[in-house]
Design a protein around this motif. Structure first.
Motif, PDB file in Angstrom:
ATOM      1  N   SER A   1       0.871   7.469   0.773  1.00 60.58           N
ATOM      2  CA  SER A   1       1.013   8.483   1.318  1.00 60.58           C
ATOM      3  C   SER A   1       2.213   9.087   0.490  1.00 60.58           C
ATOM      4  CB  SER A   1       0.672   9.054   2.611  1.00 60.58           C
ATOM      5  OG  SER A   1       2.059   8.130   3.441  1.00 60.58           O
TER       6      SER A   1
ATOM      7  N   TRP B   1       3.371  11.474 -13.748  1.00 59.12           N
ATOM      8  CA  TRP B   1       2.780  10.703 -13.848  1.00 59.12           C
ATOM      9  C   TRP B   1       2.141   9.273 -14.244  1.00 59.12           C
ATOM     10  CZ3 TRP B   1       1.586  10.434  -8.460  1.00 59.12           C
ATOM     11  CH2 TRP B   1       1.905  12.133  -8.068  1.00 59.12           C
TER      12      TRP B   1
ATOM     13  N   ASP C   1       0.969  -1.436  -0.236  1.00 58.80           N
ATOM     14  CA  ASP C   1      -0.332  -0.259   0.103  1.00 58.80           C
ATOM     15  C   ASP C   1       0.533   1.290   0.013  1.00 58.80           C
ATOM     16  OD1 ASP C   1      -2.667  -1.427  -0.165  1.00 58.80           O
ATOM     17  OD2 ASP C   1      -2.563  -1.129   2.127  1.00 58.80           O
TER      18      ASP C   1
ATOM     19  N   ASP D   1      -2.308   8.607 -11.227  1.00 56.36           N
ATOM     20  CA  ASP D   1      -3.866   9.993 -11.014  1.00 56.36           C
ATOM     21  C   ASP D   1      -2.435  10.227 -10.628  1.00 56.36           C
ATOM     22  OD1 ASP D   1      -5.452  11.690 -10.765  1.00 56.36           O
ATOM     23  OD2 ASP D   1      -6.877  10.306 -10.635  1.00 56.36           O
ATOM     24  N   SER D   2      -2.572  11.777 -11.154  1.00 57.77           N
ATOM     25  CA  SER D   2      -1.961  13.134 -10.098  1.00 57.77           C
ATOM     26  C   SER D   2      -2.686  13.299  -8.853  1.00 57.77           C
ATOM     27  CB  SER D   2      -1.429  13.663 -10.590  1.00 57.77           C
ATOM     28  OG  SER D   2      -2.720  15.201 -11.463  1.00 57.77           O
ATOM     29  N   LEU D   3      -4.586  12.712  -9.045  1.00 57.75           N
ATOM     30  CA  LEU D   3      -5.214  14.121  -8.011  1.00 57.75           C
ATOM     31  C   LEU D   3      -4.716  12.242  -6.798  1.00 57.75           C
ATOM     32  CD1 LEU D   3      -8.163  15.283  -9.942  1.00 57.75           C
ATOM     33  CD2 LEU D   3      -6.094  16.026  -8.876  1.00 57.75           C
ATOM     34  N   SER D   4      -4.524  11.883  -7.315  1.00 58.28           N
ATOM     35  CA  SER D   4      -4.443  10.344  -6.382  1.00 58.28           C
ATOM     36  C   SER D   4      -3.735  10.301  -5.971  1.00 58.28           C
ATOM     37  CB  SER D   4      -5.753   8.915  -7.160  1.00 58.28           C
ATOM     38  OG  SER D   4      -5.901   7.894  -6.354  1.00 58.28           O
ATOM     39  N   LYS D   5      -3.391   9.615  -4.590  1.00 56.72           N
ATOM     40  CA  LYS D   5      -2.157   9.403  -3.711  1.00 56.72           C
ATOM     41  C   LYS D   5      -2.198   7.856  -3.265  1.00 56.72           C
ATOM     42  CE  LYS D   5      -0.117  14.033  -3.608  1.00 56.72           C
ATOM     43  NZ  LYS D   5       0.502  14.837  -3.513  1.00 56.72           N
ATOM     44  N   ASP D   6      -3.420   6.873  -3.723  1.00 57.94           N
ATOM     45  CA  ASP D   6      -3.336   6.344  -2.270  1.00 57.94           C
ATOM     46  C   ASP D   6      -3.623   4.870  -3.291  1.00 57.94           C
ATOM     47  OD1 ASP D   6      -4.207   4.352  -1.052  1.00 57.94           O
ATOM     48  OD2 ASP D   6      -6.247   4.836  -0.574  1.00 57.94           O
ATOM     49  N   PHE D   7      -2.227   4.666  -3.936  1.00 60.06           N
ATOM     50  CA  PHE D   7      -2.251   2.847  -4.643  1.00 60.06           C
ATOM     51  C   PHE D   7      -1.915   1.805  -3.964  1.00 60.06           C
ATOM     52  CE2 PHE D   7      -0.323   6.991  -6.389  1.00 60.06           C
ATOM     53  CZ  PHE D   7      -1.277   7.302  -7.576  1.00 60.06           C
TER      54      PHE D   7
ATOM     55  N   ASN E   1      -4.658  -1.423  -8.019  1.00 63.92           N
ATOM     56  CA  ASN E   1      -5.814  -1.659  -7.507  1.00 63.92           C
ATOM     57  C   ASN E   1      -6.418  -1.932  -8.760  1.00 63.92           C
ATOM     58  OD1 ASN E   1      -4.764   0.547  -5.744  1.00 63.92           O
ATOM     59  ND2 ASN E   1      -5.517   2.120  -7.743  1.00 63.92           N
TER      60      ASN E   1
ATOM     61  N   THR F   1       3.862  18.588  -8.157  1.00 68.63           N
ATOM     62  CA  THR F   1       2.731  17.808  -8.162  1.00 68.63           C
ATOM     63  C   THR F   1       2.663  17.873 -10.007  1.00 68.63           C
ATOM     64  OG1 THR F   1       1.209  17.895  -6.807  1.00 68.63           O
ATOM     65  CG2 THR F   1       0.267  16.783  -8.933  1.00 68.63           C
TER      66      THR F   1
END
Length: 442
Positions: free
Chosen positions: A140, A155, A137, A205-211, A179, A150
């Motif tokens: 962060s 990305w 995970d 996705d630069s807007l999502s930082k949870d991978f 994901n 960013t």
């Protein structure tokens, strides 16, 4: 000691040399020194056979796959770095392409190692097939810690990487996802960090930082398996069918279960326990120094035990000659130096027999057979030296005690010094007791 006055000087000298205790002891000491030559050759033979074993292992592992160390997954993000330089009085902005590396917050690895023995001549080499389940995970991705915005990050050129020591061990296409989206793998080599393995290009996705990076990896290897604790929290659970694993590395398992059917072990390591952080620019630290895992080597190494046994050769020879000399003194039966030499050669030849048998039968059974053969041979030969069955039986019993004593020392390695010291003290005490009434001047 009385001599016949009618003997010539030469005959008197010959009679003195055959009866002199001091001269006999000097000759026996010289024979012991001579026997150290074949004893040294025996040690060289053990080392040569051990080198042959290592050569056979290298041949097998070179074709199957060598020991494996898994490092990853970790994330590589390329980005543009801007810096100002002054040339000819003008200030210019230079754009550089750099790579930021991020380690996962949580790394959870579950693996099952099914070991088997491959044969190369008379030698056995342990190899394994591993089924690994990975979950990492990246909750962060802290760009600000590296002073990166960013907008600087490319990305769509992100890459997840898993380093594997020997790529030949990857027998099937990895089933790994980001994901729940299937990723395509390609090999990579990082010469600077001395890493190689699999890379998984991904468009983030630069807007999502949870991978979440997860999936299965089938891996072949031999003898050893290790991983590196890249997560802030790293959990590893390993099971397998090998009954005698040896746990290695910087971290030992918190829980372990060992039985004849296999093993089960679990680790949990925090990022406080390792000497590196979570983010890097352009270069990576030496991850291998923090690797941990286990070894699936053969449980018995007959060569190591044979080497330890051969180190006691001088002790066996001296004690056997001491017993032979004392019995010669008590029975008044003179033993020729050549007969001492033959006994000594039998004691040295024992170690060659032990090596040859241990390669086929294992050390314990080989020790039993070699000891019985040597003691039996010397018992048969001592019958011609002493003529009396009682004396022959005593000498045979003494030899048997010596070999049992050495076997106990070899098997009880942690208490070898204590057992050996007590045994030698008792031997000295018994020798002093039974020789107390001997008049050595006569």
């Amino acid at each position: 000691m009385e001599t016949n006055p009618n003997l010539s000087i030469l005959e008197k000298f010959q009679d003195w040399t055959s009866r002199s205790t001091s001269l006999k002891l000097l000759i026996i000491s010289f024979i012991v020194l001579i026997l150290m030559i074949p004893r040294a050759l025996t040690t060289d033979l053990i080392n040569e056979r051990q080198a042959r074993l290592e050569e056979a292992e290298n041949e097998v592992t070179g074709k199957w796959s060598r020991a494996q160390t898994v490092i990853g997954p970790y994330l590589a993000l390329p980005y543009h770095n801007y810096r100002e330089v002054q040339t000819n009085g003008e200030i210019k902005v230079i754009k550089e392409l750099k790579t930021a590396y991020f380690l996962p917050d949580l790394l959870d690895v579950t693996g099952d190692l099914q070991a088997e023995s491959l044969h190369r001549g008379i030698f056995d080499v342990v190899v394994y097939r591993g089924d690994l389940e990975l979950k990492a995970d990246f909750g962060s991705i802290t760009l600000e810690k590296l002073d990166i915005t960013t907008e600087q990050v490319l990305w769509d050129q992100a890459t997840f990487l898993i380093s594997v020591s020997d790529l030949r061990g990857i027998g099937e296409n990895p089933d790994l996802k980001l994901n729940n989206e299937i990723l395509i793998s390609e090999p990579f080599t990082d010469a600077q960090a001395n890493l190689k393995g699999l890379q998984f290009p991904a468009s983030l996705d630069s807007l999502s930082k949870d991978f979440t990076f997860s999936g299965k990896l089938k891996l072949k290897g031999s003898k050893e398996f290790h991983i590196v604790p890249l997560g802030k929290t790293t959990s590893l659970k390993l099971t397998g069918n090998w009954p005698d694993p040896s746990f290695q590395g910087d971290f030992l398992p918190e829980e372990r279960i060992l039985n004849k059917d296999g093993f089960e072990s679990t680790w949990k390591i925090l990022h406080f326990n390792r000497p590196f952080g979570q983010e890097f620019i352009n270069s990576l630290p030496n991850f291998q120094e923090s690797a941990f895992g286990l070894s699936l080597k053969m449980p018995v190494d007959q060569y190591q035990q044979s080497i330890r046994t051969s180190k006691y050769a001088i002790l066996i020879i001296i004690l056997s000659f001491l017993a032979l000399f004392l019995m010669e003194t008590f029975t008044k039966r003179r033993i020729h130096p050549l007969q001492y030499t033959l006994v000594g050669f039998a004691l040295v030849l024992y170690y060659t027999l032990l090596i040859a048998l241990s390669e086929q039968l294992g050390f314990t059974l080989a020790y039993l057979i070699a000891s019985l053969a040597t003691v039996g041979l010397l018992a048969f030969y001592s019958k011609s030296l002493f003529s009396q069955l009682k004396t022959t039986g005593i000498f045979t019993g003494i030899l048997s005690v010596f070999y049992i004593f050495i076997f106990v020392i070899i098997k009880q390695q942690d208490y070898a010094l204590l057992i050996g010291s007590i045994g030698l003290f008792v031997t000295l005490a018994v020798t002093m007791f039974i020789s107390r009434k001997i008049d050595w001047y006569k």
